[in-house]
Write a protein that holds these residues in place. Structure first.
Motif, PDB file in Angstrom:
ATOM      1  N   VAL A   1      27.136  51.568  51.374  1.00  0.00           N
ATOM      2  CA  VAL A   1      25.959  51.728  50.534  1.00  0.00           C
ATOM      3  C   VAL A   1      26.401  51.961  49.092  1.00  0.00           C
ATOM      4  N   PHE A   2      25.793  51.231  48.150  1.00  0.00           N
ATOM      5  CA  PHE A   2      26.124  51.466  46.757  1.00  0.00           C
ATOM      6  C   PHE A   2      24.880  51.347  45.900  1.00  0.00           C
ATOM      7  N   SER A   3      24.679  52.308  45.051  1.00  0.00           N
ATOM      8  CA  SER A   3      23.586  52.327  44.101  1.00  0.00           C
ATOM      9  C   SER A   3      24.192  52.662  42.751  1.00  0.00           C
ATOM     10  N   PRO A   4      24.033  51.783  41.750  1.00  0.00           N
ATOM     11  CA  PRO A   4      24.715  52.023  40.474  1.00  0.00           C
ATOM     12  C   PRO A   4      24.222  53.280  39.768  1.00  0.00           C
ATOM     13  N   LYS A   5      25.101  53.889  39.021  1.00  0.00           N
ATOM     14  CA  LYS A   5      24.747  55.047  38.203  1.00  0.00           C
ATOM     15  C   LYS A   5      23.898  54.569  37.036  1.00  0.00           C
ATOM     16  N   VAL A   6      22.847  55.309  36.715  1.00  0.00           N
ATOM     17  CA  VAL A   6      21.971  54.921  35.609  1.00  0.00           C
ATOM     18  C   VAL A   6      21.663  56.124  34.727  1.00  0.00           C
ATOM     19  N   ASP A   7      21.366  55.811  33.465  1.00  0.00           N
ATOM     20  CA  ASP A   7      20.784  56.769  32.533  1.00  0.00           C
ATOM     21  C   ASP A   7      19.398  56.236  32.208  1.00  0.00           C
ATOM     22  N   ILE A   8      18.418  57.131  32.091  1.00  0.00           N
ATOM     23  CA  ILE A   8      17.067  56.730  31.700  1.00  0.00           C
ATOM     24  C   ILE A   8      16.721  57.493  30.432  1.00  0.00           C
ATOM     25  N   LEU A   9      16.434  56.742  29.376  1.00  0.00           N
ATOM     26  CA  LEU A   9      16.092  57.338  28.091  1.00  0.00           C
ATOM     27  C   LEU A   9      14.606  57.146  27.821  1.00  0.00           C
ATOM     28  N   ASP A  10      13.949  58.209  27.397  1.00  0.00           N
ATOM     29  CA  ASP A  10      12.545  58.154  27.021  1.00  0.00           C
ATOM     30  C   ASP A  10      12.496  58.089  25.502  1.00  0.00           C
TER      31      ASP A  10
ATOM     32  N   GLU B   1      10.595  56.612  21.809  1.00  0.00           N
ATOM     33  CA  GLU B   1       9.231  56.665  21.287  1.00  0.00           C
ATOM     34  C   GLU B   1       8.379  55.484  21.757  1.00  0.00           C
ATOM     35  N   THR B   2       8.948  54.285  21.765  1.00  0.00           N
ATOM     36  CA  THR B   2       8.151  53.096  22.094  1.00  0.00           C
ATOM     37  C   THR B   2       8.513  52.451  23.422  1.00  0.00           C
ATOM     38  N   ALA B   3       9.556  52.962  24.084  1.00  0.00           N
ATOM     39  CA  ALA B   3       9.986  52.330  25.333  1.00  0.00           C
ATOM     40  C   ALA B   3      10.858  53.268  26.152  1.00  0.00           C
ATOM     41  N   PHE B   4      10.996  52.932  27.428  1.00  0.00           N
ATOM     42  CA  PHE B   4      11.991  53.559  28.288  1.00  0.00           C
ATOM     43  C   PHE B   4      13.186  52.621  28.316  1.00  0.00           C
ATOM     44  N   GLU B   5      14.380  53.182  28.331  1.00  0.00           N
ATOM     45  CA  GLU B   5      15.584  52.370  28.485  1.00  0.00           C
ATOM     46  C   GLU B   5      16.300  52.817  29.744  1.00  0.00           C
ATOM     47  N   ILE B   6      16.590  51.856  30.601  1.00  0.00           N
ATOM     48  CA  ILE B   6      17.355  52.113  31.812  1.00  0.00           C
ATOM     49  C   ILE B   6      18.718  51.470  31.589  1.00  0.00           C
ATOM     50  N   ILE B   7      19.759  52.282  31.618  1.00  0.00           N
ATOM     51  CA  ILE B   7      21.113  51.806  31.356  1.00  0.00           C
ATOM     52  C   ILE B   7      21.904  51.965  32.652  1.00  0.00           C
ATOM     53  N   ALA B   8      22.385  50.831  33.189  1.00  0.00           N
ATOM     54  CA  ALA B   8      23.096  50.847  34.461  1.00  0.00           C
ATOM     55  C   ALA B   8      24.510  50.313  34.295  1.00  0.00           C
TER      56      ALA B   8
ATOM     57  N   PHE C   1      22.860  42.395  28.873  1.00  0.00           N
ATOM     58  CA  PHE C   1      24.033  42.726  29.685  1.00  0.00           C
ATOM     59  C   PHE C   1      25.288  42.446  28.876  1.00  0.00           C
ATOM     60  N   THR C   2      26.057  43.509  28.592  1.00  0.00           N
ATOM     61  CA  THR C   2      27.278  43.378  27.807  1.00  0.00           C
ATOM     62  C   THR C   2      28.360  44.275  28.394  1.00  0.00           C
ATOM     63  N   ASP C   3      29.529  43.706  28.616  1.00  0.00           N
ATOM     64  CA  ASP C   3      30.706  44.458  29.065  1.00  0.00           C
ATOM     65  C   ASP C   3      30.433  45.331  30.290  1.00  0.00           C
ATOM     66  N   GLY C   4      29.697  44.800  31.264  1.00  0.00           N
ATOM     67  CA  GLY C   4      29.455  45.530  32.502  1.00  0.00           C
ATOM     68  C   GLY C   4      28.363  46.572  32.428  1.00  0.00           C
ATOM     69  N   VAL C   5      27.619  46.612  31.319  1.00  0.00           N
ATOM     70  CA  VAL C   5      26.531  47.580  31.162  1.00  0.00           C
ATOM     71  C   VAL C   5      25.221  46.819  30.993  1.00  0.00           C
ATOM     72  N   LEU C   6      24.271  47.096  31.886  1.00  0.00           N
ATOM     73  CA  LEU C   6      22.948  46.480  31.842  1.00  0.00           C
ATOM     74  C   LEU C   6      21.977  47.450  31.182  1.00  0.00           C
ATOM     75  N   VAL C   7      21.247  46.974  30.172  1.00  0.00           N
ATOM     76  CA  VAL C   7      20.222  47.783  29.509  1.00  0.00           C
ATOM     77  C   VAL C   7      18.887  47.083  29.715  1.00  0.00           C
TER      78      VAL C   7
END
Length: 140
Positions: A31-40, A42-49, A115-121
């Protein structure tokens, strides 16, 4: 919070795994689930995986019924030779999935990703929630 990760059980499981590594269940090994950061923002949420070792063409992002799903796959490499023996393997190969429940204050039609250098935003634009006027309901 308006973006809710869809794998709380996985987070609990990881806590257990770090506390009692020798008791890690065998069924969890694949089982694998990528590590993510979620930023709130002002105008959007950003999910960084973090998706190391994944090609852009192997990533899929879908939105359906309030659920945003990130999935990707890595290909297993069979580089073993007759003289090599794998002693320890931690790098994951296979399918990777992570889901998030979105609230009604987002614009799903304007979601975009980079998607850049293995990081999905993934950027999920927000909208101002509409406030409904209070309505008195008569009882009959």
């Amino acid at each position: 919070m308006s973006v809710i990760p869809g794998d709380s059980w996985r987070d609990f499981s990881q806590m257990f795994d770090h506390t009692f590594p020798a008791m890690r269940p065998k069924w969890e090994a694949g089982v694998f689930s990528p590590k993510v950061d979620i930023l709130d923002k002002e105008t959007a949420f950003e999910i960084i995986a973090d998706l190391p070792g994944v090609d852009k063409k192997d990533i899929s992002i879908t939105y359906e019924d309030g659920m945003l799903t990130l999935s990707a796959s890595t290909i297993q490499s069979d580089e073993d030779t007759d003289n090599d023996k794998v002693i320890h393997k931690e790098r994951y190969e296979g399918k990777i999935v992570r889901s998030f429940t979105l609230s009604d204050n987002v614009q799903p039609q304007d979601i975009y990703a980079e998607f850049t250098d293995g990081v999905l935003v993934v950027v999920v634009p927000k909208v101002e929630p509409t406030k409904s006027e209070p309505k008195h309901i008569e009882i009959s």
